[in-house]
Design an enzyme around this catalytic site. Structure first.
Site, PDB file in Angstrom:
ATOM      1  N   ASP A 152      10.915 -13.718  11.106  1.00 26.84           N
ATOM      2  CA  ASP A 152      10.776 -12.064  10.981  1.00 26.84           C
ATOM      3  C   ASP A 152      11.017 -11.596  12.099  1.00 26.84           C
ATOM      4  O   ASP A 152      10.974 -11.475  13.470  1.00 26.84           O
ATOM      5  CB  ASP A 152       9.264 -11.696  10.855  1.00 26.84           C
ATOM      6  CG  ASP A 152       8.214 -12.326  11.607  1.00 26.84           C
ATOM      7  OD1 ASP A 152       8.392 -13.902  12.292  1.00 26.84           O
ATOM      8  OD2 ASP A 152       7.067 -11.946  12.162  1.00 26.84           O
ATOM      9  N   GLU A 184       5.357 -13.880  12.603  1.00 26.91           N
ATOM     10  CA  GLU A 184       5.008 -13.907  14.256  1.00 26.91           C
ATOM     11  C   GLU A 184       4.677 -12.596  14.315  1.00 26.91           C
ATOM     12  O   GLU A 184       3.627 -12.006  15.776  1.00 26.91           O
ATOM     13  CB  GLU A 184       5.891 -14.485  15.192  1.00 26.91           C
ATOM     14  CG  GLU A 184       5.744 -13.997  16.131  1.00 26.91           C
ATOM     15  CD  GLU A 184       5.898 -13.286  17.774  1.00 26.91           C
ATOM     16  OE1 GLU A 184       5.746 -13.828  18.905  1.00 26.91           O
ATOM     17  OE2 GLU A 184       6.714 -12.545  17.355  1.00 26.91           O
TER      18      GLU A 184
HETATM   19 ZN   LIG Z   1       9.626 -12.853  18.938  1.00 29.97          ZN
END
Ligand SMILES: [Zn+2]
Length: 415
Positions: free
Chosen positions: A86, A180
């Site tokens: 992501d 994340e």
């Molecule tokens: Zn990162």
């Protein structure tokens, strides 16, 4: 010996991956927070399958896992390499148009969109990039080097090992995670299924970085309870919790303990939101330090200040709630010194000066370390993350590939 004729594949892969918009979503309750991350993850499964990793797959949560099987008869512990697919929701990641600035000569780098500059002054690493080729977006979006450079490097490592069976290694476990950037990258991470004993996130900035220390982090919520009544009839009765919160904030230390006044190893107490009305006002804090016991000190200081406010507003109340967020991964990694040592050894063999500095933040590796998978962070080459001036150099990406290969070799040799 590294095959000097090896044709790296990380850059071509990277230029392909950044075409996929994989922004995670801060607001979503679903997991992963955005379905579009899975589109890239599926492509990664296909690529790993095509390279020859038979067990490559994506689970229901969007985690891609795969094994590069051991080719040595030594008993080597399985080690893992992890990157996230992501990108930050803060800046558009849609329709990324990449540019390669070949043979960087020094100075600022100009991006066509709005004449933005990647300033040499704000990017000290640029001075080490002379003669290198630097990838950026056109300035209208982020680039996505955070962390697609890490993803591309890891896939290239798989390609290298599979085309160089003479290079010995133990089981190498690979994982590409979602979410994340919204702090949820480890939420559904199945450490047992992953099967690695130790791992590395490949999500750092400067060539040579080996990060084994993060902040320890708590969140504190303080609820000030006042007493509401129609303001026309409030004399002697109303207790305004908005004013309680305001005097509380005003009573915080001003010159110390703030993110805007601290650096390096100093911790802080940082109010992030304030919401409420006369009856109830909630103030939220994040508390950070490299030493967990100091968090307790900061928290009792906050509690005392809040109690003083309650005394100033007779009849009021407050609630004080501490939530643990994550802990300095050093606490875990110091029990497994070989994880750091092997990474440093790999860098030294490649004539890279290891850079070890504490991260003023958290990583997925910090959370994984406390979930039973000790996981420091190594460089991927990404710079100026979460911005339209994000950049990565081709030479750093290729060096990261070599570092990962070397780390796997060191683990095999030392088994
Ligand atoms: Zn990162």
């Amino acid at each position: 010996m590294f095959d000097q004729n090896y044709k790296f594949t990380c850059v071509d892969r990277f230029l392909e991956y950044v075409k996929y918009d994989t922004r995670s979503d801060e607001e979503a309750a679903s997991f992963p927070s955005s379905e579009k991350q899975k589109v890239l993850s599926k492509l990664l499964v296909d690529e790993l399958n095509q390279l020859g990793l038979a067990d490559a797959h994506m689970d229901e949560w969007g985690y891609v896992m795969a094994t590069l099987p051991s080719n040595t008869n030594k008993n080597v512990v399985p080690i893992g390499f992890i990157a996230h697919v992501d990108t930050s929701p803060a800046v558009s990641g849609e329709n990324v148009k990449t540019m390669i600035h070949k043979n960087y000569r020094g100075g600022d780098i100009k991006l066509p969109k709005d004449n933005q500059l990647i300033k040499a002054k704000e990017n000290p690493d640029l001075k080490n990039m002379k003669g290198y080729d630097i990838i950026t977006s056109d300035g209208s979006t982020l680039l996505g080097a955070d962390n697609k450079s890490g993803v591309a490097e890891i896939v290239d490592v798989v390609n290298y090992f599979l085309t160089h069976p003479e290079v010995k290694h133990g089981d190498i476990k690979i994982c590409f995670t979602p979410d994340e950037e919204v702090g949820r990258g480890t939420e559904k991470f199945d450490v047992k299924k992953f099967g690695a004993k130790y791992a590395y996130t490949v999500d750092g900035q400067s060539r040579g970085e080996v990060e084994t220390e993060t902040f320890s982090a708590d969140a504190v919520t303080i609820k000030f309870h006042g007493k509401n009544i129609h303001p026309g009839y409030a004399k002697g009765i109303m207790i305004n919790s908005v004013k309680m919160a305001a005097s509380f904030i005003e009573s915080l230390p001003k010159k110390t303990l703030s993110p805007e006044t601290t650096e390096k190893r100093e911790g802080y107490v940082h109010p992030v939101s304030i919401n409420g009305n006369e009856e109830l006002t909630t103030v939220k804090f994040i508390i950070r330090d490299f030493q967990a016991p100091k968090l307790k000190k900061y928290e009792s200081m906050l509690k005392k200040l809040a109690q003083t406010i309650v005394k100033k507003f007779p009849g009021s109340k407050m609630e004080f709630i501490v939530t643990e967020q994550y802990r300095n991964m050093r606490e875990v990694l110091k029990k497994h010194p070989q994880v750091e040592k092997n990474a440093i050894e790999a860098m030294k063999r490649l004539n890279i000066k290891p850079i070890m500095q504490p991260i003023r933040g958290g990583t997925d590796g910090a959370r994984l370390s406390f979930m039973g998978l000790p996981t420091p962070n190594i460089f991927a080459g990404e710079h100026s993350f979460h911005s339209k001036t994000e950049w990565v150099s081709i030479q750093d990406m290729e060096m990261a590939v070599r570092v990962i290969i070397e780390i796997a070799k060191v683990w095999e040799e030392r088994a």
